[in-house]
Design an enzyme around this catalytic site. Sequence first.
Site, PDB file in Angstrom:
ATOM      1  N   LYS A  49     -17.702 -18.700 -17.794  1.00 44.64           N
ATOM      2  CA  LYS A  49     -17.350 -20.117 -17.621  1.00 44.64           C
ATOM      3  C   LYS A  49     -18.521 -20.987 -17.175  1.00 44.64           C
ATOM      4  O   LYS A  49     -18.622 -22.151 -17.540  1.00 44.64           O
ATOM      5  CB  LYS A  49     -16.223 -20.245 -16.589  1.00 44.64           C
TER       6      LYS A  49
ATOM      7  N   GLU B   3      -9.910 -29.321 -14.867  1.00 44.64           N
ATOM      8  CA  GLU B   3      -8.605 -28.666 -14.749  1.00 44.64           C
ATOM      9  C   GLU B   3      -8.868 -27.189 -14.520  1.00 44.64           C
ATOM     10  O   GLU B   3      -9.928 -26.677 -14.898  1.00 44.64           O
ATOM     11  CB  GLU B   3      -7.784 -28.857 -16.028  1.00 44.64           C
TER      12      GLU B   3
ATOM     13  N   SER C 240     -16.125 -10.762 -20.803  1.00 42.58           N
ATOM     14  CA  SER C 240     -16.195 -12.164 -20.372  1.00 42.58           C
ATOM     15  C   SER C 240     -16.172 -12.369 -18.866  1.00 42.58           C
ATOM     16  O   SER C 240     -16.686 -13.366 -18.369  1.00 42.58           O
ATOM     17  CB  SER C 240     -15.062 -12.950 -21.017  1.00 42.58           C
TER      18      SER C 240
END
Lengths: 255, 395
Positions: free
Chosen positions: B91, B113, B379
């Site tokens: 991220k 968000e 990830s």
Amino acid sequence: MNRINQKLQEDKKLLSIYFTAGYPSLDDTAGVIKELEKNGVDMIEIGLPFSDPLADGPTIQESSTKALENGMTSELLFEQIADIRETVSIPLIIMGYLNPMMQYGIEAFCAKCKEVGVDGLIIPDMPVDVYHEQYQAIFEKYGLLNVFLITPQTSEERIRFIDSISNGFIYMVSSAGTTGAKNSFGNAQETYFDRIGKMNLKNPQIVGFGISNHETFTQATNKAKGAIIGSAFIKYLTKNGTESIKAFVDGVLGK
Amino acid sequence: MKKTYHVNEKGYYGTFGGAYIPEMLYPNVEELRQQYLEIMYEDSFQKEFKQLLKDYVGRPSPLFYAERLSAKYNTKIYLKREDLNHTGAHKVNNTIGQILMAKRLGKTRIIAETGAGQHGVATATVCALMGMECIVYMGEIDIARQAPNVARMKMLGAEVRAAKSGSRTLKDATNEAIRDWISNPVNTHYIIGSVVGPHPYPDMVARFQAVISEEIEWQLQEKEGRSFPDHVIACVGGGSNAAGAFYQYLDDERVNLIAVEAAGKGIHSGESAATSALGEDGIIHGSRTLLMQTKDGQITEPYSISAGLDYPGVGPMHAHLYKSKRAEFISITDDEAMTAGLELSQLEGIIPAIETSHALAVFDTRKFKEDDIVVLNLSGRGDKDLNTYIDYFKL
């Protein structure tokens, strides 16, 4: 002629009221429409509830959630409108988000609007270019007016383009924010209303967002053709039910 | 003309994408659309972006040959170690890029968000780094479920605001962030956490995440003497880590792309997040894409044991990869994912995020050839999911 265009030709300031279909109760839609017409409202925007209303503040969100819980659907709204249409002549506009209309099918939705006597649509999340390239011909085929929003941040060039592809009125959003966020106007709004007024657009403007009472209605219609009240009316319905709609409308009109 | 799976000049991937936004948002999104590519490819931007990815995030992330996992499934498996990044997942690649973008656009206030809190933490982190005001919207239910990440965001100086509308989860947090942006059109930049939302977000986020496949290319070249694998596997919620892992190979048909969605308790159980299988064409958060909805067009609440995969839509790039059959879509249940997560922990000593565990479960359901080179995008790491693992395995 479309009922909206007829109404816009009248020599008066127009009061348009928004409410959410199926709110407070599922079967209230027809009764609210009747009461609003009887008490001198000029146009009605019927909110087709959506699970994710991006442009709306808490009041309309909550009424939408409640209406969906009550069981409101596109098909049911059309039935309710068809039932009431023969007894009222007021212009009716459906205000809703694009996704439920896409699932119904845009052409089928427009055809149904014509069949039951809906005069126009306000779809806040429908892009201007998508309308122009894909949907305008369909709207025109069924005699439906599409109403676009402009805001204080909308460029003059874009306003001119929106004016060129509109055939009813332009929905002038009074200030940055979602519905129901503000309840007064200041100098910034006056300047903005003046600026738009001086553009001499072919479509009259009706102001929405931030109108809740006689004072703000008068301020908004000082420069514009009319004004729309949404959240304030929903709040009133939540508190008072559908029995005393007359008192609300009288209050706004200063009667 | 050569076929391309990248975004076109109008902001679409095939018929998906676009910017289906209220007029109140148009100036914000348009400002970004007009400037993002120019800003992103300025030398000074690239220099700062790459420097931060190296010194702050810890890139390049290793491409690790997983010997025991490979032996078990009789194929060659490489793990792209995004779990080793600062903040524990891919991220941060995007939030670093977007905070630099926000600075160059002259913005002073950041909103975001978050669902499980990973993107919220990654955003709060870069806001602290840059000294920017940070407000993170998070569903009221998620705030209760993800207390450690809420605490992390607060410790990093962010304000966490509860989204109390609708189902009070990720989609509602996204709605609230969009409403905030509508109300603050001038000074605020919205850092969306995935390849979703109105154009240019899906493309911009994909370009920031593309660093993943850019590194895979040279790392594979070093290890295998060729820059492309036979298969790339990645999990998909909104789809940002998959977009990054696929990016350099989108138009390279030698590479099979495998997108893994969360089937929850089973695709047809009523508790699933397998958007490609269950979704219909529609509009969510300003993008035309596939989304889970009722026949009447109301958006429904998805379910997955992994908080990062339970989004009712999927990025428009992935909707197009699915419809055009460019990518293979596989859905994996909670149980399959949890088993695969435990297996990786014990075969390779890596505890993966449960999102990633879904991708890992593909090896048990799909055969690869012995000499296939398979890259799996690891990830995120599983620290944040420890409680879920503990509950599930009664550890």
